[in-house]
Design a protein around this motif. Structure first.
Motif, PDB file in Angstrom:
ATOM      1  N   CYS A  10      -3.492 -10.191  -3.466  1.00 32.80           N
ATOM      2  CA  CYS A  10      -3.362  -9.357  -2.261  1.00 32.80           C
ATOM      3  C   CYS A  10      -1.919  -8.901  -2.079  1.00 32.80           C
ATOM      4  O   CYS A  10      -1.665  -7.760  -1.681  1.00 32.80           O
ATOM      5  CB  CYS A  10      -3.829 -10.127  -1.024  1.00 32.80           C
ATOM      6  SG  CYS A  10      -5.623 -10.330  -0.950  1.00 32.80           S
ATOM      7  N   GLY A  11      -0.967  -9.768  -2.381  1.00 32.59           N
ATOM      8  CA  GLY A  11       0.443  -9.398  -2.294  1.00 32.59           C
ATOM      9  C   GLY A  11       0.797  -8.295  -3.271  1.00 32.59           C
ATOM     10  O   GLY A  11       1.519  -7.348  -2.932  1.00 32.59           O
ATOM     11  N   VAL A  12       0.273  -8.391  -4.496  1.00 30.90           N
ATOM     12  CA  VAL A  12       0.525  -7.346  -5.492  1.00 30.90           C
ATOM     13  C   VAL A  12      -0.108  -6.033  -5.043  1.00 30.90           C
ATOM     14  O   VAL A  12       0.508  -4.967  -5.130  1.00 30.90           O
ATOM     15  CB  VAL A  12       0.000  -7.776  -6.877  1.00 30.90           C
ATOM     16  CG1 VAL A  12      -0.025  -6.616  -7.861  1.00 30.90           C
ATOM     17  CG2 VAL A  12       0.833  -8.920  -7.428  1.00 30.90           C
ATOM     18  N   LEU A  13      -1.336  -6.099  -4.535  1.00 31.23           N
ATOM     19  CA  LEU A  13      -2.014  -4.894  -4.042  1.00 31.23           C
ATOM     20  C   LEU A  13      -1.240  -4.274  -2.882  1.00 31.23           C
ATOM     21  O   LEU A  13      -1.071  -3.054  -2.807  1.00 31.23           O
ATOM     22  CB  LEU A  13      -3.443  -5.231  -3.615  1.00 31.23           C
ATOM     23  CG  LEU A  13      -4.291  -4.086  -3.091  1.00 31.23           C
ATOM     24  CD1 LEU A  13      -4.495  -3.034  -4.173  1.00 31.23           C
ATOM     25  CD2 LEU A  13      -5.641  -4.605  -2.612  1.00 31.23           C
ATOM     26  N   PHE A  14      -0.738  -5.113  -1.973  1.00 33.18           N
ATOM     27  CA  PHE A  14       0.055  -4.646  -0.842  1.00 33.18           C
ATOM     28  C   PHE A  14       1.330  -3.955  -1.330  1.00 33.18           C
ATOM     29  O   PHE A  14       1.686  -2.866  -0.871  1.00 33.18           O
ATOM     30  CB  PHE A  14       0.386  -5.824   0.082  1.00 33.18           C
ATOM     31  CG  PHE A  14       1.158  -5.459   1.308  1.00 33.18           C
ATOM     32  CD1 PHE A  14       0.627  -4.613   2.265  1.00 33.18           C
ATOM     33  CD2 PHE A  14       2.425  -5.982   1.517  1.00 33.18           C
ATOM     34  CE1 PHE A  14       1.345  -4.284   3.419  1.00 33.18           C
ATOM     35  CE2 PHE A  14       3.151  -5.665   2.665  1.00 33.18           C
ATOM     36  CZ  PHE A  14       2.605  -4.806   3.605  1.00 33.18           C
ATOM     37  N   ALA A  15       2.018  -4.573  -2.288  1.00 35.80           N
ATOM     38  CA  ALA A  15       3.247  -3.994  -2.823  1.00 35.80           C
ATOM     39  C   ALA A  15       2.969  -2.649  -3.494  1.00 35.80           C
ATOM     40  O   ALA A  15       3.732  -1.687  -3.318  1.00 35.80           O
ATOM     41  CB  ALA A  15       3.893  -4.957  -3.824  1.00 35.80           C
ATOM     42  N   LEU A  16       1.877  -2.562  -4.243  1.00 38.28           N
ATOM     43  CA  LEU A  16       1.517  -1.289  -4.872  1.00 38.28           C
ATOM     44  C   LEU A  16       1.230  -0.223  -3.819  1.00 38.28           C
ATOM     45  O   LEU A  16       1.649   0.931  -3.959  1.00 38.28           O
ATOM     46  CB  LEU A  16       0.304  -1.472  -5.787  1.00 38.28           C
ATOM     47  CG  LEU A  16       0.566  -2.201  -7.096  1.00 38.28           C
ATOM     48  CD1 LEU A  16      -0.758  -2.501  -7.813  1.00 38.28           C
ATOM     49  CD2 LEU A  16       1.495  -1.407  -7.986  1.00 38.28           C
ATOM     50  N   GLY A  17       0.528  -0.607  -2.766  1.00 38.87           N
ATOM     51  CA  GLY A  17       0.230   0.331  -1.685  1.00 38.87           C
ATOM     52  C   GLY A  17       1.490   0.819  -0.990  1.00 38.87           C
ATOM     53  O   GLY A  17       1.624   2.006  -0.678  1.00 38.87           O
ATOM     54  N   LEU A  20       3.167   3.266  -3.515  1.00 35.53           N
ATOM     55  CA  LEU A  20       2.436   4.528  -3.624  1.00 35.53           C
ATOM     56  C   LEU A  20       2.509   5.345  -2.335  1.00 35.53           C
ATOM     57  O   LEU A  20       2.546   6.574  -2.372  1.00 35.53           O
ATOM     58  CB  LEU A  20       0.974   4.273  -3.987  1.00 35.53           C
ATOM     59  CG  LEU A  20       0.727   3.776  -5.413  1.00 35.53           C
ATOM     60  CD1 LEU A  20      -0.732   3.374  -5.600  1.00 35.53           C
ATOM     61  CD2 LEU A  20       1.134   4.820  -6.431  1.00 35.53           C
ATOM     62  N   GLY A  21       2.540   4.668  -1.207  1.00 33.28           N
ATOM     63  CA  GLY A  21       2.600   5.356   0.078  1.00 33.28           C
ATOM     64  C   GLY A  21       3.978   5.866   0.456  1.00 33.28           C
ATOM     65  O   GLY A  21       4.125   6.601   1.422  1.00 33.28           O
ATOM     66  N   GLY A  22       4.994   5.460  -0.293  1.00 39.06           N
ATOM     67  CA  GLY A  22       6.349   5.922  -0.011  1.00 39.06           C
ATOM     68  C   GLY A  22       7.123   5.034   0.944  1.00 39.06           C
ATOM     69  O   GLY A  22       8.242   5.378   1.332  1.00 39.06           O
ATOM     70  N   MET A  23       6.561   3.899   1.319  1.00 39.17           N
ATOM     71  CA  MET A  23       7.234   3.027   2.286  1.00 39.17           C
ATOM     72  C   MET A  23       8.461   2.316   1.710  1.00 39.17           C
ATOM     73  O   MET A  23       9.254   1.760   2.460  1.00 39.17           O
ATOM     74  CB  MET A  23       6.252   1.972   2.817  1.00 39.17           C
ATOM     75  CG  MET A  23       5.143   2.535   3.667  1.00 39.17           C
ATOM     76  SD  MET A  23       5.710   3.168   5.243  1.00 39.17           S
ATOM     77  CE  MET A  23       6.324   1.682   6.009  1.00 39.17           C
ATOM     78  N   THR A  24       8.628   2.339   0.392  1.00 37.09           N
ATOM     79  CA  THR A  24       9.792   1.694  -0.218  1.00 37.09           C
ATOM     80  C   THR A  24      10.964   2.661  -0.361  1.00 37.09           C
ATOM     81  O   THR A  24      11.995   2.298  -0.913  1.00 37.09           O
ATOM     82  CB  THR A  24       9.432   1.119  -1.595  1.00 37.09           C
ATOM     83  OG1 THR A  24       8.935   2.183  -2.415  1.00 37.09           O
ATOM     84  CG2 THR A  24       8.393   0.017  -1.480  1.00 37.09           C
ATOM     85  N   GLN A  25      10.801   3.879   0.144  1.00 38.69           N
ATOM     86  CA  GLN A  25      11.867   4.885   0.077  1.00 38.69           C
ATOM     87  C   GLN A  25      12.451   5.065   1.480  1.00 38.69           C
ATOM     88  O   GLN A  25      11.884   5.754   2.323  1.00 38.69           O
ATOM     89  CB  GLN A  25      11.302   6.215  -0.403  1.00 38.69           C
ATOM     90  CG  GLN A  25      10.649   6.152  -1.747  1.00 38.69           C
ATOM     91  CD  GLN A  25       9.874   7.424  -2.047  1.00 38.69           C
ATOM     92  OE1 GLN A  25      10.174   8.485  -1.499  1.00 38.69           O
ATOM     93  NE2 GLN A  25       8.880   7.315  -2.897  1.00 38.69           N
ATOM     94  N   GLY A 104       8.309  -5.945   4.473  1.00 40.63           N
ATOM     95  CA  GLY A 104       7.431  -5.806   3.307  1.00 40.63           C
ATOM     96  C   GLY A 104       7.986  -4.847   2.270  1.00 40.63           C
ATOM     97  O   GLY A 104       8.173  -5.220   1.094  1.00 40.63           O
ATOM     98  N   PRO A 105       8.281  -3.609   2.652  1.00 43.29           N
ATOM     99  CA  PRO A 105       8.849  -2.684   1.685  1.00 43.29           C
ATOM    100  C   PRO A 105      10.205  -3.139   1.136  1.00 43.29           C
ATOM    101  O   PRO A 105      10.532  -2.855  -0.014  1.00 43.29           O
ATOM    102  CB  PRO A 105       9.004  -1.384   2.480  1.00 43.29           C
ATOM    103  CG  PRO A 105       7.948  -1.468   3.517  1.00 43.29           C
ATOM    104  CD  PRO A 105       7.884  -2.930   3.889  1.00 43.29           C
ATOM    105  N   ALA A 106      10.992  -3.832   1.940  1.00 44.09           N
ATOM    106  CA  ALA A 106      12.290  -4.305   1.459  1.00 44.09           C
ATOM    107  C   ALA A 106      12.105  -5.326   0.338  1.00 44.09           C
ATOM    108  O   ALA A 106      12.765  -5.243  -0.699  1.00 44.09           O
ATOM    109  CB  ALA A 106      13.094  -4.912   2.608  1.00 44.09           C
ATOM    110  N   PHE A 107      11.191  -6.279   0.524  1.00 46.71           N
ATOM    111  CA  PHE A 107      10.940  -7.267  -0.528  1.00 46.71           C
ATOM    112  C   PHE A 107      10.387  -6.591  -1.774  1.00 46.71           C
ATOM    113  O   PHE A 107      10.752  -6.939  -2.892  1.00 46.71           O
ATOM    114  CB  PHE A 107       9.997  -8.374  -0.049  1.00 46.71           C
ATOM    115  CG  PHE A 107      10.703  -9.456   0.715  1.00 46.71           C
ATOM    116  CD1 PHE A 107      11.633 -10.280   0.103  1.00 46.71           C
ATOM    117  CD2 PHE A 107      10.457  -9.651   2.056  1.00 46.71           C
ATOM    118  CE1 PHE A 107      12.301 -11.273   0.803  1.00 46.71           C
ATOM    119  CE2 PHE A 107      11.109 -10.635   2.771  1.00 46.71           C
ATOM    120  CZ  PHE A 107      12.033 -11.453   2.145  1.00 46.71           C
TER     121      PHE A 107
END
Length: 139
Positions: A10-17, A20-25, A104-107
């Protein structure tokens, strides 16, 4: 062991989401928050997808007598809104609005090794430690 594996997946799926959603930018997040300037509404679609998925799944999950990997649903430790909750939410929002990261996105972004994300996560962890020792220091 099974619950730990599912949590990891679930953590990997969350990180991928998040990726993909742009929340890490951070620049994309800040553009979403800039409603008076160069507003980028694309994260609103991500949010609507998340809220919609949650709304549907919550109804299905609440029909179950127990979670799939636990004996019962956990009860929240506290249900009332107090000053600590409001202050924490405000601090979270201000931090997110200033730098464009939330936890979440920061990690997830730690994988990039960027100096800004390392500084943010380090500061966030220091704040968590300070929060945990603050009550003892005041006593």
């Amino acid at each position: 062991m099974k619950a730990l594996l599912v949590a990891g997946l679930c953590g990997v799926l969350f990180a991928l989401g998040l990726g993909l959603g742009g929340m890490t930018q951070p620049e994309k997040v800040l553009a979403f928050l800039d409603v008076a300037g160069q507003w980028d509404p694309s994260l609103a679609m991500v949010m609507m997808g998340a809220v919609g998925t949650h709304a549907v799944l919550l109804r299905l999950i609440r029909r179950r007598p127990a979670p799939v990997l636990a004996s019962r649903f956990p009860a929240p430790a506290q249900t009332r809104v107090d000053m600590a909750l409001v202050a924490g939410a405000a601090l979270f929002g201000v931090g997110w609005g200033l730098v464009g990261y939330c936890p979440g996105p920061a990690f997830t972004s730690l994988a990039t090794g960027g100096r800004d994300v390392l500084l943010f996560v380090g500061s966030m962890l220091a704040g968590m430690v300070l929060f945990s020792v603050w009550p003892r220091a005041r006593a």
